[in-house]
Each structure stands twice: as structure tokens, then as C-alpha cells.
Write a protein that holds these residues in place. Sequence first.
Motif, short mmCIF file in Angstrom:
data_model
loop_
_atom_site.label_atom_id
_atom_site.label_comp_id
_atom_site.label_asym_id
_atom_site.label_seq_id
_atom_site.Cartn_x
_atom_site.Cartn_y
_atom_site.Cartn_z
N GLU A 153 25.41 10.28 17.57
CA GLU A 153 25.32 11.16 16.26
C GLU A 153 23.99 11.04 15.68
O GLU A 153 24.16 10.55 14.38
CB GLU A 153 26.75 11.65 15.55
N PRO A 154 22.81 11.23 16.24
CA PRO A 154 21.42 10.70 15.80
C PRO A 154 21.08 12.37 14.06
O PRO A 154 21.51 13.25 15.07
CB PRO A 154 20.58 10.55 16.78
N THR A 155 20.74 11.64 13.62
CA THR A 155 20.62 12.52 12.10
C THR A 155 19.09 13.56 12.58
O THR A 155 18.18 12.80 13.17
CB THR A 155 20.37 11.66 10.82
N PRO A 156 19.25 14.52 12.87
CA PRO A 156 18.16 15.28 13.44
C PRO A 156 17.26 15.32 12.42
O PRO A 156 16.96 15.50 10.72
CB PRO A 156 18.31 16.85 12.61
N ILE A 157 15.80 13.85 12.53
CA ILE A 157 14.41 13.87 11.60
C ILE A 157 13.38 14.84 12.54
O ILE A 157 13.43 14.56 13.55
CB ILE A 157 14.90 12.96 11.71
N GLU A 158 12.36 14.75 11.61
CA GLU A 158 11.47 15.33 12.92
C GLU A 158 10.12 14.10 12.82
O GLU A 158 10.13 13.21 12.28
CB GLU A 158 10.26 15.71 11.43
N LEU A 159 9.74 13.80 13.49
CA LEU A 159 9.38 13.25 15.42
C LEU A 159 8.36 13.67 15.80
O LEU A 159 8.90 14.70 16.06
CB LEU A 159 10.65 12.11 15.90
N SER A 160 7.50 12.59 15.79
CA SER A 160 6.51 13.37 16.23
C SER A 160 6.23 12.92 17.46
O SER A 160 6.57 11.64 18.02
CB SER A 160 4.70 13.56 15.28
N PHE A 161 5.99 13.40 18.85
CA PHE A 161 6.78 12.49 19.91
C PHE A 161 5.58 13.00 20.48
O PHE A 161 4.68 14.00 20.43
CB PHE A 161 7.36 13.46 20.93
N ARG A 162 5.35 11.20 20.92
CA ARG A 162 3.39 11.47 21.83
C ARG A 162 3.72 12.37 22.92
O ARG A 162 2.46 12.87 23.57
CB ARG A 162 3.78 9.59 22.17
N ASN A 163 5.19 11.96 23.78
CA ASN A 163 4.41 12.65 25.17
C ASN A 163 5.45 14.32 24.84
O ASN A 163 6.90 14.26 25.02
CB ASN A 163 5.43 11.78 25.80
N GLU A 164 4.86 15.49 24.45
CA GLU A 164 5.14 16.98 23.83
C GLU A 164 6.15 17.05 25.81
O GLU A 164 7.05 18.01 25.38
CB GLU A 164 4.07 17.19 23.89
N GLY A 165 5.78 16.25 26.54
CA GLY A 165 6.68 16.93 27.78
C GLY A 165 8.15 16.61 28.05
O GLY A 165 8.88 17.28 28.82
N LEU A 166 8.90 15.92 26.90
CA LEU A 166 10.19 15.14 27.39
C LEU A 166 11.48 16.58 26.91
O LEU A 166 10.56 17.64 26.50
CB LEU A 166 10.26 14.57 26.16
N ASN A 167 12.18 16.41 27.31
CA ASN A 167 13.23 17.47 28.00
C ASN A 167 14.63 17.13 26.59
O ASN A 167 14.07 16.53 25.70
CB ASN A 167 14.44 17.86 28.91
N ALA A 168 15.07 18.42 25.87
CA ALA A 168 16.09 17.65 24.98
C ALA A 168 17.08 16.87 25.16
O ALA A 168 17.25 16.19 24.45
CB ALA A 168 16.94 19.04 24.73
N HIS A 169 16.91 16.30 25.53
CA HIS A 169 18.12 15.63 26.38
C HIS A 169 17.66 14.09 26.18
O HIS A 169 18.04 13.20 25.17
CB HIS A 169 18.42 15.53 27.69
N GLN A 170 16.24 14.35 26.76
CA GLN A 170 15.55 13.05 26.51
C GLN A 170 15.27 12.73 25.56
O GLN A 170 14.85 11.31 24.55
CB GLN A 170 14.34 12.97 27.36
#
Length: 598
Positions: A153-170
Motif C-alpha cells: 500500500e504505497p502512499t500516492p506521492i508526487e515523484l518525478s520519474f527519470r524514466n517516463e516510459g515506465l508503465n503503471a505497475h512499474q
Amino acid sequence: NCISLEMGEQEQRYKTGPELGLKKLRADGVLLHPIQVTRKTFGYADYPEISFRLPFSTDTGNFRDSSSIECFIEGEDSVKGILFGMDGSQGTFRLFAPDFPDWIEDKGVGIKLAPDHYTSELMKSAIEGLSEHPAAFQLFQHIHGEAAFGANEPTPIELSFRNEGLNAHQKNAVLGMVQNTDLLLIHGPPGTGKTTTLLEGIAQLIQEGKRILVTAPSNAAVDNIAKGLVENGCKILRVGNSLKVDEVIFPFTSEGKMLHAKEHKEIKRLKIQAEEYRRMAMQYKRRFGKDEREQRSLLMREVKSIRKQIRDLRDYFDEKLVEQADVVLGTPVGLKNFLGDDAQYDVLVMDEAGQALEPLAWLVIPYAHTWILAGDPFQLPPTVLSSAAEQAGFAVSILEQAFKQCKNRFFLATQYRMRASIAGFSSAYFYEGALLTPPKQADVAVHITFFDTAGTGFEEQHGKDGFSLLNEGELDLVRKILIEEKIDTTAAAFISPYAGQIQLAKDALPNELRVSTIDSFQGQERATIVLSLVRSNPDSTIGFLKDYRRMNVALTRAKERLFVIGDSSTIGQDPFYAAFLVYMEAIGGYRSAWELMN
């Protein structure tokens, strides 16, 4: 004790003697003989290192990186060492000796696998000393306990992903990595981008100022992560055997960094001095008087003393490197040797944890207070030789054990490697249909074919050595498939579970076609895969085809086309293969081998 049982089995299996001889060891795939020495050098630690080639083709699958070996020639005492690794028919090893044996370049030199007492003792000590590490000991009790622990149950937080190509599960798994306070599991079936996910998670953890250890049971898996981190611009230190690391990673090893350090000059001077003493000692070796023996002994003591000075200089240099690195990477044994007992890190990431013996993981778990295990418990388990140890649970990996109770688990659900029909059977059988294929991987033709050899007379045989299994009829069929299907052999591989079949295939199939056992091919892929199952007998005996996880690996290596060759009358009595045959009929991928023979 499972570790002792496994050790006993290694001693039994690798034993030579008049009653066993080299023939049996060769048949078991634990002997390379003869070898041709191509290079001799004194390595980074001033131990003798030897490069060699094999003047014959054979399956070297059992000769894994960092295997314990003995170098021998008939009539002389063997010398213990460690194999750095094999690359096709070439390899390199280090001897634990002050100098090269006189006979090293003679005819008839070979190497054989030897019991790995060193790793066994490390594993025993790790288990016995666990109670001295409260956090690790508590984790041990949790994963061996009766109660489930952790939650996804990760808390939804704003994270700036370096790899924009990740899918939702990743992305969800990366969020889990960043917020993890205990144990987290990342379940990555074949082709689901597990490495990509780990690299993003590690980059995010570095950004948060965490100090990270990365490990995996094989050097290849460690290097795979190391390469990605280097490309991402992370400050890494790769520890362990630098001879086998990828050239991209070498500058990030202790040895690579030493080349540009002030200590390098001093170590070079000491090595020249040691070489001079060794040369002088060799002169005394050719004379056999008491005085000469004493003189030689004195000189070799000097060599030993210089070696200690080199080691002390290196240790001091390595301490500085560790302080400067955001991420330190190595196999569990490599990290243990390098870090000693007291190092502390924020996070330990273990990749390919499904292939790690549990006691091996406890070598490094005490170094951190949060842990991330990644892998797939439905692919190959750790290699265990002793059937008694296996029955007692020794082949249960750290990942499989953790899966029983840890609920802080993330499943990477989309595979990007295979066409839909190639992934279909594994998805249904191993992953409850949860393994998804994106639209661009949808079928455009027949991508998976089963060639049934039932009734053709292509029976399994024992090889010339009388031990390993092979099937010449199936290899004839492979040659026909390569021609009829116009397969580009440079983008294809032939795989089989049996070393005897691999040995035969290396001589029978085109040179540019990759030929490998399934075990050696885990983690790899090709556009086209041809899989030979070998077993064909009137008793429907299928031996270790019974390990369905090995088959899961075999069936998930092909990107575009997969050809499976087997005898339905032999394998079809088994429920797994019966289900596979039904699947092949349903998707229109079943063909009789007779079609190619007429």
C-alpha cells in the motif's frame, strides 16, 4: 544440516580416483581436459592467473563464474584455484599459490570443479551469527513464521520519474521501493522490465541520500544492473572479480580506479620486486642442496611479505572508494570479502533472488536495515546437487521463502519480449493469466510450433560416455526446420535441458547459431528459439523435464518464433506437458515431424 549435505555431495561428485577416472568426470560436465594455456600473468592481488582455450567443443555450463576449481596433471599434486569465467571455448582462472606450477604448460593439463568449502563456511557462519544482528534476525523470524507481514500500500506521492516510459505497475513498484521500511518483493516474470524498474527505484533512493548495496547470485546479473547505473550517471563501485566484468564497468572497479591513483605506482614497484624474488627462487629450485632450499624458502617468504604490503595498500585505497560511492555492487561472497563484518547501508537490493540460496542471502542481509528482493520464483531455482539437501528445502530460494509470508509485493504485469501466443501458455500456467501482452506484440502469424516426433523412431540415447542423454533424430529435425523456415541463425538459439544434446549440437549445427543449455540461457533472449526436449522412450520417463520452472525459462526466451521438438507419447502423460499440448492444438501450432521428413 543442508549446507553439510550439499558439501558432502560436491566432494563425492568431484572426486577423482582410479575407480572413477576422468571419463566419468567429463561425462558429468565437471572436467575440462586437456586445456591449452594461452597467457600467464600475476594478477591484481599478485596471484598467478591463467588464460586458456579448449581445443575441443563441450558444454561448459557447470563452469560458472567464481567456481572453485583444481588445476591438475597426472602424477603431480593439483593446485586449488577459482575460475573467473568461461567465454565460449576460452576461460581464465586464478591459482591460490605463490607461483605457477612447473608443469602448467605441459601436455595433459586440465581443470576440474572442486568442492567450494569457502562459501559453505561463510554460509554456516552467517546463519549461526544471525542473532547478533537484531534487524536481520527479526526478518529471518518473519519469513519463517506463521503470520503474514507487510502490505502493498504505497502512499500516492508526487515523484518525478527519470524514466517516463515506465508503465503503471512499474511506477507503483518504484513508489514501493522509495517508501519501503522493511522487506519489499518485486515479482518480475520474463520480459516485464524488472531491471528497468530496479534502476529507476535505485536512482530515486540515491536522490533521497540513501546508501545502497546491490547484489545478485551471479556476476552477469550484478553487471547488468551496474551497466544501467553507469548509464544513469550514478557513482558506483563494483567489487569482486574485475577480470570478468564488462569493459564498460571496469573503470568503476577497485582495479580500474587504481590505474589513475597515486598508490598504483607503489604497487607496481612492489610487484616488480616480488617478480624478481620469484625469479631468483626459481634458480635455487633447479639445485637441490639444503642451503639452496633454505635460500629459496627465504625468498618466497619475502614474496609473501610483499603480497601483504600490496594487500594493505589496496585495503586503504578501497576504504576511500567505498566512502565515495552511492552504490556498491557485488555478489554476496564478493561483498562479504570486500566489506568485512561491520559495514552499514540503508538499503540492500538483491536481483535474481529466485536463484539465491537462502543462506547466501544472509551473508549480506545484515549490512542493511531495509531490503528489496527482485526476481521470479517460477523460473530456475538455485542449483543444488544433493537430493537429500533438496528434499530438506535447501533449493528453496530466499525469494520463494519470502513469498510465503511477505505481502509487501509488487507484480510487474506487462511483458514486452514475446508475441502474445508465445507468452500465452506461461501466463496461464504460472501466472494465473495475469501476464499481459501489449497490442504491438499481438500475433501476426503462427509464432509457436510444436513438432511431434511420436512414431518417428527418434528415441533418446545415452552418449558415448554412457551417461548424458541425447537425441540425434531431433537434431536432424532441427537442421530441416532451419532450412524450411528460413531462419536467420545469427538471431537464433538452440536450447535443450540435456548437456549431451548440447555437446552433439555444437558439432552438428551451424557455428553462428547460439547453442546452450536452458540453465545457461536464463535472462537471455533471441528472435527465434529452437527447443529440443530429447526424452523419447516407451516408459514415458521424463527425468528432470519434471522441473516445470526450467520449462518456463525455455518457453519464454523467443521474441518472434519458438519451435519445440518433443515426443507427445512420452511427455503427454505428464499433466504439465498434457496442458501444453492442448494449448498448442488450440492455437493451431501443432505439427507432426513426419511433415518435414517426407
